[in-house]
Write a protein that holds these residues in place. Structure first.
Motif, PDB file in Angstrom:
ATOM      1  N   UNK A   1      32.953  49.815  57.542  1.00  0.00           N
ATOM      2  CA  UNK A   1      31.645  50.132  56.983  1.00  0.00           C
ATOM      3  C   UNK A   1      31.013  48.848  56.443  1.00  0.00           C
ATOM      4  N   UNK A   2      29.749  48.654  56.779  1.00  0.00           N
ATOM      5  CA  UNK A   2      29.042  47.436  56.385  1.00  0.00           C
ATOM      6  C   UNK A   2      28.234  47.686  55.115  1.00  0.00           C
ATOM      7  N   UNK A   3      27.985  46.609  54.348  1.00  0.00           N
ATOM      8  CA  UNK A   3      27.134  46.667  53.147  1.00  0.00           C
ATOM      9  C   UNK A   3      27.563  47.792  52.221  1.00  0.00           C
ATOM     10  N   UNK A   4      28.826  47.833  51.901  1.00  0.00           N
ATOM     11  CA  UNK A   4      29.430  48.928  51.153  1.00  0.00           C
ATOM     12  C   UNK A   4      29.541  48.608  49.668  1.00  0.00           C
ATOM     13  N   UNK A   5      29.871  47.366  49.357  1.00  0.00           N
ATOM     14  CA  UNK A   5      30.059  46.937  47.969  1.00  0.00           C
ATOM     15  C   UNK A   5      29.037  45.843  47.669  1.00  0.00           C
ATOM     16  N   UNK A   6      28.272  46.004  46.611  1.00  0.00           N
ATOM     17  CA  UNK A   6      27.199  45.064  46.295  1.00  0.00           C
ATOM     18  C   UNK A   6      27.754  43.715  45.860  1.00  0.00           C
ATOM     19  N   UNK A   7      26.911  42.707  45.933  1.00  0.00           N
ATOM     20  CA  UNK A   7      27.308  41.374  45.478  1.00  0.00           C
ATOM     21  C   UNK A   7      27.710  41.399  44.010  1.00  0.00           C
ATOM     22  N   UNK A   8      26.940  42.134  43.202  1.00  0.00           N
ATOM     23  CA  UNK A   8      27.239  42.200  41.767  1.00  0.00           C
ATOM     24  C   UNK A   8      28.596  42.846  41.522  1.00  0.00           C
ATOM     25  N   UNK A   9      28.900  43.920  42.244  1.00  0.00           N
ATOM     26  CA  UNK A   9      30.195  44.579  42.072  1.00  0.00           C
ATOM     27  C   UNK A   9      31.339  43.685  42.550  1.00  0.00           C
ATOM     28  N   UNK A  10      31.122  42.935  43.615  1.00  0.00           N
ATOM     29  CA  UNK A  10      32.153  42.005  44.071  1.00  0.00           C
ATOM     30  C   UNK A  10      32.470  40.966  43.004  1.00  0.00           C
ATOM     31  N   UNK A  11      31.433  40.428  42.382  1.00  0.00           N
ATOM     32  CA  UNK A  11      31.643  39.413  41.347  1.00  0.00           C
ATOM     33  C   UNK A  11      32.370  40.007  40.138  1.00  0.00           C
ATOM     34  N   UNK A  12      32.029  41.225  39.774  1.00  0.00           N
ATOM     35  CA  UNK A  12      32.693  41.854  38.626  1.00  0.00           C
ATOM     36  C   UNK A  12      34.140  42.200  38.940  1.00  0.00           C
ATOM     37  N   UNK A  13      34.407  42.571  40.181  1.00  0.00           N
ATOM     38  CA  UNK A  13      35.799  42.797  40.583  1.00  0.00           C
ATOM     39  C   UNK A  13      36.602  41.494  40.519  1.00  0.00           C
ATOM     40  N   UNK A  14      35.998  40.410  41.009  1.00  0.00           N
ATOM     41  CA  UNK A  14      36.683  39.114  40.942  1.00  0.00           C
ATOM     42  C   UNK A  14      36.989  38.733  39.501  1.00  0.00           C
ATOM     43  N   UNK A  15      36.015  38.931  38.603  1.00  0.00           N
ATOM     44  CA  UNK A  15      36.219  38.598  37.189  1.00  0.00           C
ATOM     45  C   UNK A  15      37.347  39.431  36.592  1.00  0.00           C
ATOM     46  N   UNK A  16      37.394  40.697  36.895  1.00  0.00           N
ATOM     47  CA  UNK A  16      38.448  41.549  36.332  1.00  0.00           C
ATOM     48  C   UNK A  16      39.807  41.223  36.928  1.00  0.00           C
ATOM     49  N   UNK A  17      39.846  40.804  38.181  1.00  0.00           N
ATOM     50  CA  UNK A  17      41.110  40.355  38.763  1.00  0.00           C
ATOM     51  C   UNK A  17      41.580  39.072  38.079  1.00  0.00           C
ATOM     52  N   UNK A  18      40.685  38.149  37.834  1.00  0.00           N
ATOM     53  CA  UNK A  18      41.048  36.930  37.118  1.00  0.00           C
ATOM     54  C   UNK A  18      41.564  37.248  35.714  1.00  0.00           C
ATOM     55  N   UNK A  19      40.989  38.270  35.087  1.00  0.00           N
ATOM     56  CA  UNK A  19      41.483  38.691  33.768  1.00  0.00           C
ATOM     57  C   UNK A  19      42.907  39.227  33.856  1.00  0.00           C
ATOM     58  N   UNK A  20      43.220  39.939  34.949  1.00  0.00           N
ATOM     59  CA  UNK A  20      44.595  40.420  35.142  1.00  0.00           C
ATOM     60  C   UNK A  20      45.553  39.241  35.250  1.00  0.00           C
ATOM     61  N   UNK A  21      45.178  38.237  36.050  1.00  0.00           N
ATOM     62  CA  UNK A  21      46.045  37.066  36.195  1.00  0.00           C
ATOM     63  C   UNK A  21      46.200  36.331  34.869  1.00  0.00           C
ATOM     64  N   UNK A  22      45.098  36.201  34.124  1.00  0.00           N
ATOM     65  CA  UNK A  22      45.148  35.492  32.843  1.00  0.00           C
ATOM     66  C   UNK A  22      45.956  36.247  31.793  1.00  0.00           C
ATOM     67  N   UNK A  23      46.105  37.565  31.970  1.00  0.00           N
ATOM     68  CA  UNK A  23      46.835  38.377  30.998  1.00  0.00           C
ATOM     69  C   UNK A  23      48.339  38.183  31.076  1.00  0.00           C
ATOM     70  N   UNK A  24      48.797  37.518  32.136  1.00  0.00           N
ATOM     71  CA  UNK A  24      50.228  37.336  32.331  1.00  0.00           C
ATOM     72  C   UNK A  24      50.905  38.468  33.069  1.00  0.00           C
ATOM     73  N   UNK A  25      50.128  39.351  33.701  1.00  0.00           N
ATOM     74  CA  UNK A  25      50.722  40.448  34.484  1.00  0.00           C
ATOM     75  C   UNK A  25      51.615  39.886  35.579  1.00  0.00           C
ATOM     76  N   UNK A  26      52.741  40.555  35.806  1.00  0.00           N
ATOM     77  CA  UNK A  26      53.706  40.103  36.808  1.00  0.00           C
ATOM     78  C   UNK A  26      54.005  41.222  37.800  1.00  0.00           C
ATOM     79  N   UNK A  27      53.989  40.914  39.098  1.00  0.00           N
ATOM     80  CA  UNK A  27      54.418  41.929  40.074  1.00  0.00           C
ATOM     81  C   UNK A  27      55.911  42.186  39.910  1.00  0.00           C
ATOM     82  N   UNK A  28      56.298  43.454  39.971  1.00  0.00           N
ATOM     83  CA  UNK A  28      57.676  43.833  39.676  1.00  0.00           C
ATOM     84  C   UNK A  28      58.587  43.835  40.900  1.00  0.00           C
TER      85      UNK A  28
END
Length: 334
Positions: free
Chosen positions: A109-136
């Motif tokens: 599917x094309x044009x499914x996730x907006x640019x703004x939502x992509x940026x906010x997802x990236x920011x929240x993923x970076x927050x997960x990495x910065x939190x020290x989360x570890x894959x088990x």
């Protein structure tokens, strides 16, 4: 006052009817134009055989790698933009397709996730990495030799009841806060859209997912009340997240044969196409697109990311979560 003509009396009501008829015709014209535009932007890739090499196989990653090519250059590239679909139709009469599968192996599917939502997802993923989360679970040799993926959400895998994944449970309070913020954003801004296209394009499988959803709600009521970010409305139950891609050809053995996994990526990158060697194709997944695939049926891998950063989200449901609520959904026996 109504005006009498050779065709009869034309009053306010007749004018209203004519107006409504005119507007309906205009709407019909617009609808046809929109449909034609969509069809012009849609690519349908027809196949002449069902990819059954590992349909009934027991999990064996080495067998997949020894059988299928891992070279993206040997595969035909499908269009970068527009809707792409690989339907399970127009196959020869001699080909048997298991019952219970959706109408398509793959849909992009094309044009499914907006640019703004992509940026906010990236920011929240970076927050997960910065939190020290570890894959088990560590690195997954079946899929990739590089960085491991996180698996957040709910699954059953080899259990008789659903439970929270280790990556979801076994984290620090700071990491859990960041993980929940990421999952909540996916639930609020992505899951509903996925549910909508799921219901539209595969209504039988959507009903099965809703039965699974009711079962999970009943069995994990306390957990979902404590962590509502884990509730994706039955569109999927778990989210795998990693950077780069899964570079080894593989099958997602724990997925259901009949239920799509939904893949999207955020970032700015080159490469990373979805490669399906048994189908002989590779399909780009670009920012804003969402890709639905029967990942237990189609052997696949990601082409190398040659430039930039690519964060991949795979929204999926394991087979037992579906099977325990729908024992007759699909008849594929290993």
């Amino acid at each position: 006052m109504a005006k009498k003509t050779q065709r009869g009396i034309r009053g306010p009501e007749s004018r209203a009817v004519r107006r409504a008829t005119y507007l309906a015709k205009q709407d019909e014209k617009k609808s046809k134009k929109v449909k034609a535009a969509v069809e012009r932007g849609m690519h349908t890739h027809l196949i002449n055989k069902f990819p059954a090499t590992f349909l009934r196989a027991r999990p064996n990653g080495a067998a997949v790698r020894n059988t299928m090519t891992n070279d993206p250059d040997q595969l035909a590239a499908l269009p970068t933009t527009g809707k792409v679909q690989v339907p399970l139709r127009d196959l020869p009469d001699s080909v048997t397709v298991p019952r219970g599968l959706p109408p398509h192996l793959i849909i992009r599917f094309d044009r499914f996730i907006t640019d703004a939502d992509q940026e906010r997802l990236r920011k929240r993923w970076d927050d997960v990495l910065a939190s020290g989360a570890k894959p088990q679970s560590g690195k997954h040799a079946n899929r990739s030799a590089d960085d491991p993926a996180f698996h957040f959400g709910i699954w059953e895998v080899t259990s008789s009841a659903p439970y929270l994944t280790a990556d979801t449970r076994n984290q620090t309070p700071q990491a859990i806060t960041a993980i929940d913020a990421l999952l909540k954003y996916i639930g609020d801004f992505v899951a509903g859209k996925i549910g909508s296209v799921f219901e539209t394009h595969a209504p039988e499988q959507w009903e099965a997912m809703q039965r699974a959803y009711l079962r999970v709600q009943n069995l994990l009521a306390a957990e979902l009340l404590a962590r509502p970010s884990l509730d994706f409305g039955g569109a999927f139950f778990a989210v795998a997240v990693k950077e780069g891609g899964s570079g080894l050809v593989h099958i997602d053995w724990h997925d259901s044969h009949a239920i799509w996994a939904f893949v999207f990526a955020v970032g700015d990158w080159e490469g990373g196409e979805f490669c399906a060697p048994e189908l002989g194709i590779k399909i780009p997944i670009r920012p804003g697109q969402v890709f639905a695939v029967l990942a237990r049926v189609v052997a696949h891998f990601s082409a190398p990311v040659t430039q930039g950063r690519r964060i991949v989200f795979t929204c999926f449901t394991d087979s037992l979560t579906v099977l325990h609520a729908n024992p007759d959904l699909v008849t594929v026996v290993a």
